[in-house]
Design a protein around this motif. Structure first.
Motif, PDB file in Angstrom:
ATOM      1  N   ARG A  67       0.850  -1.180   0.000  1.00  0.00           N
ATOM      2  CA  ARG A  67       0.000   0.000   0.000  1.00  0.00           C
ATOM      3  C   ARG A  67       0.893   1.239   0.000  1.00  0.00           C
ATOM      4  O   ARG A  67       2.113   1.144   0.218  1.00  0.00           O
ATOM      5  N   ALA A  68       0.310   2.391  -0.209  1.00  0.00           N
ATOM      6  CA  ALA A  68       1.060   3.643  -0.126  1.00  0.00           C
ATOM      7  C   ALA A  68       1.063   4.079   1.333  1.00  0.00           C
ATOM      8  O   ALA A  68       0.219   4.860   1.772  1.00  0.00           O
ATOM      9  N   TRP A  69       2.012   3.557   2.080  1.00  0.00           N
ATOM     10  CA  TRP A  69       2.056   3.807   3.524  1.00  0.00           C
ATOM     11  C   TRP A  69       2.634   5.182   3.807  1.00  0.00           C
ATOM     12  O   TRP A  69       3.606   5.611   3.188  1.00  0.00           O
ATOM     13  N   ARG A  70       2.033   5.867   4.773  1.00  0.00           N
ATOM     14  CA  ARG A  70       2.492   7.207   5.139  1.00  0.00           C
ATOM     15  C   ARG A  70       2.494   7.327   6.662  1.00  0.00           C
ATOM     16  O   ARG A  70       1.460   7.119   7.311  1.00  0.00           O
ATOM     17  N   LEU A  71       3.649   7.645   7.228  1.00  0.00           N
ATOM     18  CA  LEU A  71       3.772   7.856   8.665  1.00  0.00           C
ATOM     19  C   LEU A  71       3.682   9.351   8.936  1.00  0.00           C
ATOM     20  O   LEU A  71       4.570  10.114   8.552  1.00  0.00           O
ATOM     21  N   GLY A  72       2.603   9.769   9.569  1.00  0.00           N
ATOM     22  CA  GLY A  72       2.415  11.183   9.871  1.00  0.00           C
ATOM     23  C   GLY A  72       3.140  11.584  11.140  1.00  0.00           C
ATOM     24  O   GLY A  72       4.073  10.909  11.594  1.00  0.00           O
ATOM     25  N   HIS A  73       2.699  12.678  11.724  1.00  0.00           N
ATOM     26  CA  HIS A  73       3.336  13.172  12.950  1.00  0.00           C
ATOM     27  C   HIS A  73       3.056  12.200  14.093  1.00  0.00           C
ATOM     28  O   HIS A  73       1.924  11.789  14.313  1.00  0.00           O
ATOM     29  N   ILE A  74       4.093  11.833  14.825  1.00  0.00           N
ATOM     30  CA  ILE A  74       3.982  10.943  15.975  1.00  0.00           C
ATOM     31  C   ILE A  74       4.366  11.729  17.233  1.00  0.00           C
ATOM     32  O   ILE A  74       5.478  12.250  17.330  1.00  0.00           O
ATOM     33  N   THR A  75       3.430  11.812  18.161  1.00  0.00           N
ATOM     34  CA  THR A  75       3.680  12.537  19.409  1.00  0.00           C
ATOM     35  C   THR A  75       4.656  11.761  20.279  1.00  0.00           C
ATOM     36  O   THR A  75       4.496  10.549  20.486  1.00  0.00           O
ATOM     37  N   ASP A  76       5.642  12.457  20.782  1.00  0.00           N
ATOM     38  CA  ASP A  76       6.636  11.842  21.658  1.00  0.00           C
ATOM     39  C   ASP A  76       6.148  11.943  23.100  1.00  0.00           C
ATOM     40  O   ASP A  76       5.776  13.021  23.566  1.00  0.00           O
ATOM     41  N   GLY A  77       6.140  10.820  23.794  1.00  0.00           N
ATOM     42  CA  GLY A  77       5.701  10.831  25.180  1.00  0.00           C
ATOM     43  C   GLY A  77       5.550   9.438  25.720  1.00  0.00           C
ATOM     44  O   GLY A  77       5.761   8.436  25.025  1.00  0.00           O
ATOM     45  N   LEU A  78       5.182   9.355  26.989  1.00  0.00           N
ATOM     46  CA  LEU A  78       5.004   8.087  27.692  1.00  0.00           C
ATOM     47  C   LEU A  78       3.520   7.845  27.918  1.00  0.00           C
ATOM     48  O   LEU A  78       2.814   8.699  28.460  1.00  0.00           O
ATOM     49  N   LEU A  79       3.053   6.678  27.505  1.00  0.00           N
ATOM     50  CA  LEU A  79       1.652   6.308  27.631  1.00  0.00           C
ATOM     51  C   LEU A  79       1.523   5.125  28.587  1.00  0.00           C
ATOM     52  O   LEU A  79       2.227   4.127  28.432  1.00  0.00           O
ATOM     53  N   GLU A  80       0.618   5.252  29.572  1.00  0.00           N
ATOM     54  CA  GLU A  80       0.348   4.146  30.488  1.00  0.00           C
ATOM     55  C   GLU A  80      -0.682   3.232  29.831  1.00  0.00           C
ATOM     56  O   GLU A  80      -1.858   3.573  29.737  1.00  0.00           O
ATOM     57  N   VAL A  81      -0.211   2.074  29.372  1.00  0.00           N
ATOM     58  CA  VAL A  81      -1.041   1.231  28.525  1.00  0.00           C
ATOM     59  C   VAL A  81      -0.558  -0.202  28.626  1.00  0.00           C
ATOM     60  O   VAL A  81       0.562  -0.468  29.085  1.00  0.00           O
ATOM     61  N   ASP A  82      -1.400  -1.126  28.192  1.00  0.00           N
ATOM     62  CA  ASP A  82      -0.979  -2.517  28.028  1.00  0.00           C
ATOM     63  C   ASP A  82      -0.362  -2.641  26.632  1.00  0.00           C
ATOM     64  O   ASP A  82      -1.085  -2.524  25.633  1.00  0.00           O
ATOM     65  N   PRO A  83       0.944  -2.848  26.514  1.00  0.00           N
ATOM     66  CA  PRO A  83       1.580  -2.866  25.189  1.00  0.00           C
ATOM     67  C   PRO A  83       0.984  -3.900  24.246  1.00  0.00           C
ATOM     68  O   PRO A  83       0.747  -3.611  23.066  1.00  0.00           O
ATOM     69  N   GLU A  84       0.730  -5.090  24.745  1.00  0.00           N
ATOM     70  CA  GLU A  84       0.167  -6.134  23.879  1.00  0.00           C
ATOM     71  C   GLU A  84      -1.248  -5.786  23.452  1.00  0.00           C
ATOM     72  O   GLU A  84      -1.652  -6.048  22.322  1.00  0.00           O
ATOM     73  N   GLY A  85      -2.017  -5.199  24.380  1.00  0.00           N
ATOM     74  CA  GLY A  85      -3.370  -4.783  24.022  1.00  0.00           C
ATOM     75  C   GLY A  85      -3.366  -3.696  22.972  1.00  0.00           C
ATOM     76  O   GLY A  85      -4.147  -3.740  22.009  1.00  0.00           O
ATOM     77  N   LEU A  86      -2.471  -2.702  23.119  1.00  0.00           N
ATOM     78  CA  LEU A  86      -2.376  -1.632  22.122  1.00  0.00           C
ATOM     79  C   LEU A  86      -1.934  -2.179  20.776  1.00  0.00           C
ATOM     80  O   LEU A  86      -2.479  -1.813  19.730  1.00  0.00           O
ATOM     81  N   ARG A  87      -0.956  -3.082  20.782  1.00  0.00           N
ATOM     82  CA  ARG A  87      -0.495  -3.673  19.523  1.00  0.00           C
ATOM     83  C   ARG A  87      -1.621  -4.455  18.848  1.00  0.00           C
ATOM     84  O   ARG A  87      -1.798  -4.386  17.627  1.00  0.00           O
ATOM     85  N   CYS A  88      -2.381  -5.186  19.646  1.00  0.00           N
ATOM     86  CA  CYS A  88      -3.492  -5.966  19.096  1.00  0.00           C
ATOM     87  C   CYS A  88      -4.543  -5.049  18.480  1.00  0.00           C
ATOM     88  O   CYS A  88      -5.065  -5.327  17.394  1.00  0.00           O
ATOM     89  N   ALA A  89      -4.864  -3.944  19.149  1.00  0.00           N
ATOM     90  CA  ALA A  89      -5.859  -3.010  18.624  1.00  0.00           C
ATOM     91  C   ALA A  89      -5.374  -2.363  17.333  1.00  0.00           C
ATOM     92  O   ALA A  89      -6.127  -2.250  16.351  1.00  0.00           O
ATOM     93  N   LEU A  90      -4.116  -1.934  17.294  1.00  0.00           N
ATOM     94  CA  LEU A  90      -3.573  -1.318  16.079  1.00  0.00           C
ATOM     95  C   LEU A  90      -3.492  -2.320  14.937  1.00  0.00           C
ATOM     96  O   LEU A  90      -3.792  -1.985  13.783  1.00  0.00           O
ATOM     97  N   ASP A  91      -3.096  -3.554  15.249  1.00  0.00           N
ATOM     98  CA  ASP A  91      -3.046  -4.583  14.207  1.00  0.00           C
ATOM     99  C   ASP A  91      -4.430  -4.819  13.609  1.00  0.00           C
ATOM    100  O   ASP A  91      -4.576  -4.990  12.393  1.00  0.00           O
ATOM    101  N   ALA A  92      -5.450  -4.843  14.466  1.00  0.00           N
ATOM    102  CA  ALA A  92      -6.819  -5.063  13.966  1.00  0.00           C
ATOM    103  C   ALA A  92      -7.261  -3.914  13.067  1.00  0.00           C
ATOM    104  O   ALA A  92      -7.886  -4.134  12.015  1.00  0.00           O
ATOM    105  N   LEU A  93      -6.946  -2.673  13.443  1.00  0.00           N
ATOM    106  CA  LEU A  93      -7.339  -1.532  12.621  1.00  0.00           C
ATOM    107  C   LEU A  93      -6.551  -1.482  11.317  1.00  0.00           C
ATOM    108  O   LEU A  93      -7.108  -1.167  10.253  1.00  0.00           O
ATOM    109  N   LEU A  94      -5.251  -1.785  11.371  1.00  0.00           N
ATOM    110  CA  LEU A  94      -4.446  -1.782  10.150  1.00  0.00           C
ATOM    111  C   LEU A  94      -4.840  -2.939   9.227  1.00  0.00           C
ATOM    112  O   LEU A  94      -4.857  -2.787   7.996  1.00  0.00           O
ATOM    113  N   GLU A  95      -5.139  -4.096   9.819  1.00  0.00           N
ATOM    114  CA  GLU A  95      -5.612  -5.218   9.009  1.00  0.00           C
ATOM    115  C   GLU A  95      -6.924  -4.850   8.316  1.00  0.00           C
ATOM    116  O   GLU A  95      -7.142  -5.171   7.140  1.00  0.00           O
TER     117      GLU A  95
END
Length: 353
Positions: free
Chosen positions: A211-239
Motif C-alpha cells: 500500500r502507499a504507507w504514510r507515517l504522519g506526525h507521531i507525538t513523543d511521550g510516555l503512555l500508560e497502557v498494556d503494550p500487547e493490548g495496544l499492539r493488538c488493537a492497532l493490528d486489527a485496525l491496520l488489518e
C-alpha cells in the motif's frame, strides 16, 4: 450487632431511620403541621428504596412500621378532633405509591441479574468453545503438514485447507481474547514510549502489505497502557484498512496529544463504511456490509476487540468518514511528555568544573 457495626454496614438505612424518627416526633409535637413530616417520611422511604432494594422481609417490616407509626398518629389526632378523618386515606395512598416503587425496583433488579447471567454464559461459551476447538484444529494442521512434506509437492487442496485452518485459528484467538474482556487482568498497564512503538508497528505493516504507507506526525511521550493490548488493537485496525483498500491506496498512521491523553489515528482511502452501519461496527460479529465476500469481510471480531481494549483503558475508539477517507481514532488517557534533561551551556560546564 453493635451500633457502630450497623452504621458501617448500612449507613443509608441508619440515616433514613433517623430522619423518619425525627419526622415522627415532629408529627407528634406539631399536630397542625403533621402532613408535612408525614409526606417527607413516605417520599424519603420511596427514594431510598429506589437505590437500596431490600429483601422482602425487611421491606414488609419497614412498610408495616411506617404505616402503623404514621397512621397511628393521624388516627389519634382524628379521634381528638385535631385532624379530619379523610386524612387517613393518605396512608393507603402513600403505601400504594411505595409498593409501585417496590414492584418496578424488583423488576429492574431481576432484569439486571438476567442480563449479567446471560453475559456470563456467553463469555463462558466463547471461552470453552474456543478452547475445545483449538485441539482438533491443531491436530488437523499437523496431519496436513505431514502430508505436504511426504508428497514432496503440496497439492493445491492441501494449501487451501492449511489456509482455512490458519483462519480458524485466528478466529479462535480473537474469541478467547473477547472472552477475557471483562476480566480484571484483561489489561496490565505499564509506561510505554509511544514514538518508537508506533514506528515499529508502522514498519512491520509497511513491509507485508503493498500500500502507499504514510507515517504522519507521531507525538513523543510516555503512555500508560498494556503494550500487547495496544499492539493488538492497532493490528486489527491496520488489518481492516488493508482489507478494504487496493494496492497503491494510501494508509496513514499518526498520533497527537489531546489534553492528558493521546489520539492515535489510522486513515485509509478505501471503500468506506455506509452511514447506516457506523453505529453497529463495534458489535461482535457485525460487518459493515453483509454482502461482502470473505475476501474482504472476516467474521466481524476485529473492531469488537478494538472497542473492548479501548474501554479497558478508560479510552474510546471512534470512526469518521469524510471526503472519501475513513479514519479510526483510538483515544487513550494517562499520557505525559517524557522528562528531558535541560540543555547545558558551556558557561555552566565551566562553573561546574
Amino acid at each position: 450487632m453493635s451500633a457502630i457495626g450497623l452504621l458501617r454496614r448500612s449507613p443509608v438505612e441508619v440515616a433514613w431511620a433517623t430522619f423518619a424518627a425525627a419526622n415522627l416526633l415532629a408529627m407528634a409535637l406539631w399536630r397542625e403541621w403533621e402532613t408535612i413530616p408525614f409526606h417527607l417520611i413516605w417520599i424519603s422511604l420511596t427514594l431510598v428504596y429506589g437505590f437500596r432494594v431490600w429483601r422482602p422481609a425487611a421491606t414488609n417490616l419497614t412498610l408495616a412500621a411506617v404505616v402503623v407509626s404514621s397512621g397511628g398518629l393521624i388516627l389519634q389526632d382524628a379521634f381528638a378532633g385535631e385532624q379530619l378523618w379523610g386524612e387517613l386515606f393518605e396512608v393507603p395512598l402513600m403505601s400504594a405509591m411505595f409498593l409501585a416503587m417496590v414492584w418496578h425496583a424488583r423488576r429492574r433488579v431481576a432484569a439486571l441479574a438476567l442480563a449479567r447471567s446471560q453475559a456470563a454464559r456467553q463469555e463462558r461459551f466463547l471461552h470453552d468453545a474456543s478452547h475445545e476447538l483449538r485441539t482438533p484444529v491443531t491436530i488437523a494442521r499437523g496431519h496436513l503438514e505431514v502430508l505436504r512434506r511426504s508428497n514432496g509437492k503440496a497439492a493445491p487442496e492441501v494449501e487451501i485447507a492449511l489456509d482455512e485452518l490458519q483462519r480458524i485459528e485466528e478466529i479462535l484467538e480473537r474469541l478467547l481474547l473477547l472472552a477475557k474482556a471483562d476480566q480484571p487482568d484483561f489489561v496490565v498497564l505499564e509506561e510505554l514510549d509511544l514514538e518508537p512503538f508506533l514506528e515499529d508497528v508502522f514498519m512491520r505493516w509497511s513491509e507485508v502489505a503493498p500500500r502507499a504507507w504514510r507515517l504522519g506526525h507521531i507525538t513523543d511521550g510516555l503512555l500508560e497502557v498494556d503494550p500487547e493490548g495496544l499492539r493488538c488493537a492497532l493490528d486489527a485496525l491496520l488489518e481492516n484498512a488493508v482489507k478494504y483498500t487496493d494496492q497503491g491506496d494510501e494508509i496513514s498512521l499518526r498520533s497527537m496529544r489531546t489534553g492528558s491523553g493521546v489520539l492515535i489515528e489510522i486513515e485509509d482511502g478505501g471503500c468506506g463504511i455506509p452511514a447506516h452501519a457506523l453505529g453497529q461496527i463495534w458489535d461482535r460479529f457485525a460487518r459493515a456490509d453483509a454482502a461482502r465476500g470473505r475476501a474482504h469481510g472476516g467474521v466481524g471480531l476485529g473492531l469488537a476487540i478494538v472497542d473492548a481494549i479501548a474501554k479497558a483503558h478508560d479510552g474510546r475508539c471512534i470512526v469518521r468518514v469524510a471526503d472519501g477517507k475513513t479514519t479510526f481514532a483510538l483515544f487513550f488517557p494517562r499520557f505525559r511528555s517524557p522528562l528531558r534533561m535541560p540543555a547545558v551551556t558551556p558557561s555552566q560546564l565551566l562553573r561546574n568544573s
